[in-house]
Design a protein around this motif. Structure first.
Motif, PDB file in Angstrom:
ATOM      1  N   TYR A 296       0.839  -1.193   0.000  1.00  0.00           N
ATOM      2  CA  TYR A 296       0.000   0.000   0.000  1.00  0.00           C
ATOM      3  C   TYR A 296       0.884   1.256   0.000  1.00  0.00           C
ATOM      4  N   ALA A 297       1.916   1.240   0.835  1.00  0.00           N
ATOM      5  CA  ALA A 297       2.817   2.390   0.925  1.00  0.00           C
ATOM      6  C   ALA A 297       3.520   2.641  -0.409  1.00  0.00           C
ATOM      7  N   ARG A 298       3.905   1.558  -1.113  1.00  0.00           N
ATOM      8  CA  ARG A 298       4.560   1.710  -2.416  1.00  0.00           C
ATOM      9  C   ARG A 298       3.625   2.344  -3.441  1.00  0.00           C
ATOM     10  N   LEU A 299       2.372   1.859  -3.505  1.00  0.00           N
ATOM     11  CA  LEU A 299       1.415   2.444  -4.448  1.00  0.00           C
ATOM     12  C   LEU A 299       1.113   3.891  -4.094  1.00  0.00           C
ATOM     13  N   ARG A 300       0.981   4.172  -2.815  1.00  0.00           N
ATOM     14  CA  ARG A 300       0.710   5.543  -2.365  1.00  0.00           C
ATOM     15  C   ARG A 300       1.881   6.465  -2.719  1.00  0.00           C
ATOM     16  N   ALA A 301       3.108   5.985  -2.536  1.00  0.00           N
ATOM     17  CA  ALA A 301       4.294   6.785  -2.882  1.00  0.00           C
ATOM     18  C   ALA A 301       4.350   7.050  -4.382  1.00  0.00           C
ATOM     19  N   GLU A 302       4.007   6.043  -5.189  1.00  0.00           N
ATOM     20  CA  GLU A 302       3.973   6.246  -6.649  1.00  0.00           C
ATOM     21  C   GLU A 302       2.927   7.296  -7.006  1.00  0.00           C
ATOM     22  N   PHE A 303       1.756   7.221  -6.394  1.00  0.00           N
ATOM     23  CA  PHE A 303       0.691   8.190  -6.636  1.00  0.00           C
ATOM     24  C   PHE A 303       1.181   9.607  -6.313  1.00  0.00           C
ATOM     25  N   MET A 304       1.793   9.769  -5.137  1.00  0.00           N
ATOM     26  CA  MET A 304       2.261  11.095  -4.718  1.00  0.00           C
ATOM     27  C   MET A 304       3.383  11.606  -5.624  1.00  0.00           C
ATOM     28  N   GLN A 305       4.270  10.738  -6.077  1.00  0.00           N
ATOM     29  CA  GLN A 305       5.348  11.125  -6.995  1.00  0.00           C
ATOM     30  C   GLN A 305       4.758  11.635  -8.311  1.00  0.00           C
ATOM     31  N   LEU A 306       3.767  10.917  -8.825  1.00  0.00           N
ATOM     32  CA  LEU A 306       3.137  11.328 -10.085  1.00  0.00           C
ATOM     33  C   LEU A 306       2.411  12.657  -9.937  1.00  0.00           C
ATOM     34  N   ILE A 307       1.652  12.822  -8.867  1.00  0.00           N
ATOM     35  CA  ILE A 307       0.806  14.010  -8.706  1.00  0.00           C
ATOM     36  C   ILE A 307       1.618  15.244  -8.300  1.00  0.00           C
ATOM     37  N   ASP A 308       2.664  15.049  -7.475  1.00  0.00           N
ATOM     38  CA  ASP A 308       3.420  16.184  -6.955  1.00  0.00           C
ATOM     39  C   ASP A 308       4.642  16.559  -7.783  1.00  0.00           C
ATOM     40  N   VAL A 309       5.215  15.586  -8.503  1.00  0.00           N
ATOM     41  CA  VAL A 309       6.466  15.858  -9.212  1.00  0.00           C
ATOM     42  C   VAL A 309       6.315  15.720 -10.733  1.00  0.00           C
ATOM     43  N   GLU A 310       6.003  14.500 -11.185  1.00  0.00           N
ATOM     44  CA  GLU A 310       6.024  14.242 -12.625  1.00  0.00           C
ATOM     45  C   GLU A 310       4.975  15.025 -13.400  1.00  0.00           C
ATOM     46  N   ARG A 311       3.730  15.042 -12.916  1.00  0.00           N
ATOM     47  CA  ARG A 311       2.677  15.726 -13.671  1.00  0.00           C
ATOM     48  C   ARG A 311       2.934  17.238 -13.762  1.00  0.00           C
ATOM     49  N   PRO A 312       3.249  17.926 -12.657  1.00  0.00           N
ATOM     50  CA  PRO A 312       3.530  19.365 -12.775  1.00  0.00           C
ATOM     51  C   PRO A 312       4.708  19.671 -13.707  1.00  0.00           C
ATOM     52  N   LYS A 313       5.738  18.826 -13.673  1.00  0.00           N
ATOM     53  CA  LYS A 313       6.896  19.014 -14.542  1.00  0.00           C
ATOM     54  C   LYS A 313       6.482  18.867 -16.013  1.00  0.00           C
ATOM     55  N   MET A 314       5.630  17.864 -16.306  1.00  0.00           N
ATOM     56  CA  MET A 314       5.192  17.632 -17.682  1.00  0.00           C
ATOM     57  C   MET A 314       4.254  18.744 -18.153  1.00  0.00           C
ATOM     58  N   VAL A 315       3.400  19.254 -17.274  1.00  0.00           N
ATOM     59  CA  VAL A 315       2.512  20.372 -17.622  1.00  0.00           C
ATOM     60  C   VAL A 315       3.350  21.586 -17.982  1.00  0.00           C
TER      61      VAL A 315
END
Length: 190
Positions: free
Chosen positions: A38-57
């Motif tokens: 659960y922690a791994r999936l949650r960390a992936e979610f937070m990485q995508l929403i907080d880092v990768e998506r804003p960078k790509m936008v």
């Protein structure tokens, strides 16, 4: 036809399920996960929403200002990557919302097989194999982890050390015996 009058097909890409490589959850079953999974999936979610998506936008926004979008590789790749990120975020949101976290250490010391157990079993020839029963979103067959809905896990669940079981395989029924059951020790303070 002028590119300005064509419709971008974001919707078609977004609604294709969640990709062919993602495991399906059988209807009416729970999405069991270990706390670490659960922690791994949650960390992936937070990485995508907080880092990768804003960078790509930011990249897509910058590329859109550079003129002709039809031949702009940064823009085209950025839009495609944003769709991939959004698809993964939707998948993770669904799976995390229905996740039921089960701590395997609750069965520490037990000789019965439950979710989260590390089980050693032997076939009729005496060959031993060790597997760990995990959730479908966290099982890694290369690491000896199997999903709790896999045939071997379903055969082993609720068995005890010394039990002889019939494992149905594509080549027929194989007799196996549970040799050892192990659970992680509880963490102090829980």
């Amino acid at each position: 036809m002028n590119k300005a009058f064509t419709k971008e097909t974001d919707q078609a890409d977004d609604d294709d399920g969640d990709g062919p490589s993602l495991p399906a959850l059988p209807a009416g079953t729970r999405n069991y996960m270990t706390p670490a999974g659960y922690a791994r999936l949650r960390a992936e979610f937070m990485q995508l929403i907080d880092v990768e998506r804003p960078k790509m936008v930011e990249t897509v926004s910058w590329a859109a200002k550079n003129g002709d979008r039809s031949e702009n590789g940064d823009y085209l790749y950025g839009k495609k990557r944003l769709r991939e990120i959004d698809r993964r975020l939707r998948f993770l949101t669904k799976r995390l919302d229905i996740a039921e976290v089960v701590d395997p250490s609750a069965h520490f010391g037990s000789d019965q097989v439950f979710f989260g157990a590390t089980v050693t079993y032997a076939n009729a020839k005496g060959d031993e194999k060790t597997i760990m029963i995990k959730g479908i979103d966290e099982a890694d067959s290369l690491a000896g982890e199997v999903s709790w809905i896999s045939p071997i896990a379903r055969t082993l669940l609720k068995a005890r050390v010394g039990d002889e079981l019939n494992l149905v395989t594509p080549v027929g029924v194989e007799k196996i015996e549970v040799v050892e059951v192990h659970y992680p020790a509880p963490v102090a303070g829980n």
